[in-house]
Write a protein that holds these residues in place. Structure first.
Motif, short mmCIF file in Angstrom:
data_model
loop_
_atom_site.label_atom_id
_atom_site.label_comp_id
_atom_site.label_asym_id
_atom_site.label_seq_id
_atom_site.Cartn_x
_atom_site.Cartn_y
_atom_site.Cartn_z
N VAL A 308 65.62 -8.47 60.47
CA VAL A 308 66.69 -7.83 59.71
C VAL A 308 67.92 -7.78 60.60
O VAL A 308 67.88 -7.24 61.71
CB VAL A 308 66.28 -6.41 59.26
CG1 VAL A 308 67.45 -5.72 58.57
CG2 VAL A 308 65.08 -6.49 58.32
N HIS A 309 69.00 -8.36 60.10
CA HIS A 309 70.19 -8.53 60.94
C HIS A 309 71.40 -7.91 60.26
O HIS A 309 71.70 -8.19 59.09
CB HIS A 309 70.45 -10.01 61.19
CG HIS A 309 71.64 -10.28 62.05
ND1 HIS A 309 71.63 -10.10 63.41
CD2 HIS A 309 72.89 -10.72 61.74
CE1 HIS A 309 72.81 -10.41 63.92
NE2 HIS A 309 73.60 -10.78 62.92
N GLU A 310 72.12 -7.06 60.98
CA GLU A 310 73.36 -6.49 60.49
C GLU A 310 74.53 -7.29 61.03
O GLU A 310 74.69 -7.40 62.25
CB GLU A 310 73.49 -5.03 60.92
CG GLU A 310 74.68 -4.33 60.29
CD GLU A 310 74.64 -2.83 60.47
OE1 GLU A 310 75.66 -2.18 60.19
OE2 GLU A 310 73.59 -2.31 60.91
N PRO A 311 75.35 -7.89 60.16
CA PRO A 311 76.45 -8.74 60.62
C PRO A 311 77.38 -8.00 61.59
O PRO A 311 77.74 -6.83 61.36
CB PRO A 311 77.17 -9.12 59.34
CG PRO A 311 76.11 -9.03 58.28
CD PRO A 311 75.25 -7.88 58.69
N ALA A 312 77.78 -8.68 62.64
CA ALA A 312 78.67 -8.08 63.64
C ALA A 312 80.05 -7.82 63.05
O ALA A 312 80.71 -6.85 63.43
CB ALA A 312 78.77 -8.99 64.86
N ASP A 313 80.48 -8.69 62.14
CA ASP A 313 81.81 -8.53 61.53
C ASP A 313 81.66 -8.36 60.02
O ASP A 313 82.13 -9.20 59.24
CB ASP A 313 82.70 -9.74 61.86
CG ASP A 313 84.15 -9.54 61.44
OD1 ASP A 313 84.49 -8.41 61.01
OD2 ASP A 313 84.92 -10.51 61.51
N SER A 314 81.01 -7.29 59.62
CA SER A 314 80.79 -7.06 58.19
C SER A 314 82.10 -6.85 57.44
O SER A 314 82.20 -7.16 56.24
CB SER A 314 79.87 -5.86 57.98
OG SER A 314 80.41 -4.70 58.58
N GLN A 315 83.13 -6.36 58.12
CA GLN A 315 84.41 -6.13 57.46
C GLN A 315 85.03 -7.44 56.97
O GLN A 315 85.77 -7.46 55.98
CB GLN A 315 85.38 -5.43 58.41
CG GLN A 315 86.70 -5.01 57.78
CD GLN A 315 86.52 -4.02 56.64
OE1 GLN A 315 85.69 -3.12 56.71
NE2 GLN A 315 87.29 -4.21 55.56
N ALA A 316 84.68 -8.55 57.62
CA ALA A 316 85.22 -9.84 57.20
C ALA A 316 84.75 -10.19 55.79
O ALA A 316 85.50 -10.80 55.01
CB ALA A 316 84.80 -10.93 58.19
N PHE A 317 83.53 -9.81 55.44
CA PHE A 317 83.03 -10.05 54.08
C PHE A 317 83.78 -9.16 53.09
O PHE A 317 84.16 -9.61 52.00
CB PHE A 317 81.53 -9.77 54.01
CG PHE A 317 80.69 -10.71 54.83
CD1 PHE A 317 80.49 -12.01 54.42
CD2 PHE A 317 80.11 -10.29 56.01
CE1 PHE A 317 79.70 -12.89 55.18
CE2 PHE A 317 79.33 -11.14 56.78
CZ PHE A 317 79.14 -12.45 56.36
N VAL A 318 84.01 -7.91 53.47
CA VAL A 318 84.74 -6.98 52.60
C VAL A 318 86.15 -7.49 52.35
O VAL A 318 86.65 -7.51 51.22
CB VAL A 318 84.78 -5.57 53.23
CG1 VAL A 318 85.60 -4.63 52.34
CG2 VAL A 318 83.36 -5.03 53.42
N ASP A 319 86.81 -7.95 53.41
CA ASP A 319 88.18 -8.44 53.28
C ASP A 319 88.24 -9.67 52.38
O ASP A 319 89.18 -9.83 51.59
CB ASP A 319 88.75 -8.78 54.65
CG ASP A 319 88.93 -7.54 55.53
OD1 ASP A 319 88.95 -6.42 54.99
OD2 ASP A 319 89.04 -7.70 56.77
N ALA A 320 87.24 -10.53 52.48
CA ALA A 320 87.23 -11.76 51.68
C ALA A 320 87.03 -11.48 50.20
O ALA A 320 87.40 -12.31 49.35
CB ALA A 320 86.15 -12.70 52.20
N ALA A 321 86.48 -10.32 49.88
CA ALA A 321 86.22 -9.97 48.48
C ALA A 321 87.51 -9.90 47.66
O ALA A 321 87.49 -10.10 46.44
CB ALA A 321 85.47 -8.65 48.39
N ALA A 322 88.62 -9.62 48.31
CA ALA A 322 89.89 -9.54 47.59
C ALA A 322 90.21 -10.84 46.88
O ALA A 322 90.85 -10.84 45.81
CB ALA A 322 91.01 -9.17 48.57
N GLN A 323 89.76 -11.96 47.43
CA GLN A 323 90.01 -13.26 46.80
C GLN A 323 89.23 -13.38 45.49
O GLN A 323 89.71 -14.00 44.53
CB GLN A 323 89.61 -14.39 47.74
CG GLN A 323 90.41 -14.43 49.03
CD GLN A 323 89.88 -15.50 49.96
OE1 GLN A 323 90.12 -16.69 49.75
NE2 GLN A 323 89.17 -15.09 51.00
#
Length: 346
Positions: A308-323
């Protein structure tokens, strides 16, 4: 085609079979289209509930509990048989099957409902909901009320909405940012918005596919990964063919329970209200089963060796959601501003 049994009083008590089309050898309160007192109605309504999830999935367990409660409260006059694992057809066929009368109730992805009233598509947006509780408040809010009324004009109604879980990405390597998933083939449900999530949030190539086909596709390398909530990952045994569960947490999925309008109209008001009430009151129980399974089954998969791995830069996925939001609103997949309105509900 659903069928129900009517005890008709002729010269003696005899058993008469009545079809949903209203063709009958004797007239009953249900066949006249008027609702009578339930205690005076001897009809037994046999209903079919279809869904695509495995027999041991929390949905199936909880839906059977709701069905039993309905049978108990109607003294056996409304009996719902639950058919799991796409036994009665693919998810994409469920609404047509409701409208044709071959099934009565279905649990399905919100994208199917979005084909009839587009604003429901917003439920599939990434990061629109922050938790199960917030999602339930949002979907039952005044913001969404007009769209539930619109759905009734399509021949079916939404009885309730169930928490399906938080979606995570499974594959055979750890994922820390969208750069790690760029170019990979990700299985998604056959809806537009999951494909956009694959494209914009993961920079990946979306591969639409039925849930029942995913295990073999992962095993044979047809797709590189898939995304689903923990209970589905466990029930479908995806952890057997994916070494990593990456906690991208990119979507909280809500699944509506729909019923054909005619199903409720053909039974006495008291029975129809019991059906409605039991699905609403049973929602918390089903949701808690899913929440418990998320915790328990994740640990079971860890015990079996899954990473089970927690992404180091999870905010990058959140930011990309705006697209995704921008693209969907530009294409009219939901009303501009609706995403923000739901997100703002606490």
């Amino acid at each position: 085609m659903k069928r129900f049994l009517t005890l008709a009083l002729t010269f003696a008590m005899c058993l008469t079979l009545v079809s949903c089309s209203g063709t009958t050898t004797s007239e009953s309160p249900a066949s006249t289209g008027t609702a009578s007192a339930a205690e005076a109605d001897d009809t037994v309504y046999e209903l079919k509930l279809a869904h695509i999830y495995a027999a041991d999935h929390p949905f199936n367990v909880g839906l059977n509990q709701i069905a039993q409660e309905i049978s108990d409260q109607t003294d056996g006059h409304v009996n719902i048989t639950v058919y799991p694992a796409a036994q009665l057809g693919a998810e994409t066929d469920e609404i047509n099957n409701i409208l044709s009368g071959s099934i009565d109730i279905a649990v399905l992805g919100i994208g199917e409902v979005g084909k009839y009233v587009t604003d429901f598509n917003v439920y599939e947006a990434p990061y629109v909901f922050s938790s199960c509780d917030q999602a339930m408040r949002a979907v039952n809010s005044d913001v969404m009320a007009p769209y539930y009324e619109q759905i009734k004009g399509k021949g079916f109604s939404i009885l309730t909405s169930l928490y399906y879980g938080v979606r995570d990405l499974t594959c055979n390597f750890p994922v820390d940012s969208p750069d790690d998933t760029a170019g990979m083939k990700i299985r998604v449900p056959d809806h537009t918005i999951p494909s956009y999530i694959a494209k914009y949030v993961f920079k990946a190539n979306a591969t639409p596919m039925s849930l029942s086909e995913v295990y073999l596709a992962l095993q044979q390398g047809v797709v590189d990964g898939q995304e689903n909530p923990i209970p589905t990952i466990y029930a479908q045994k995806f952890h057997e063919v994916c070494n990593y569960i990456n906690l991208t947490q990119h979507q909280i999925t809500i699944c509506p329970v729909i019923i054909g309008n005619n199903v409720l109209e053909e039974m006495p008001d008291e029975y129809a209200q019991i059906v409605r009430d039991c699905f609403v009151s049973g929602t918390d129980t089903v949701n808690q089963l899913v929440l418990d399974a998320e915790e328990e089954q994740l640990q079971l998969m860890i015990d079996e060796g899954v990473q089970v791995h927690e992404p180091a830069d999870s905010q990058a996925f959140v930011d990309a959601a705006a697209q995704v939001v921008e693209a969907c609103e530009a294409e009219g997949l939901w009303t501009a501003g609706l995403y923000d309105s739901l997100q703002a509900i606490e």
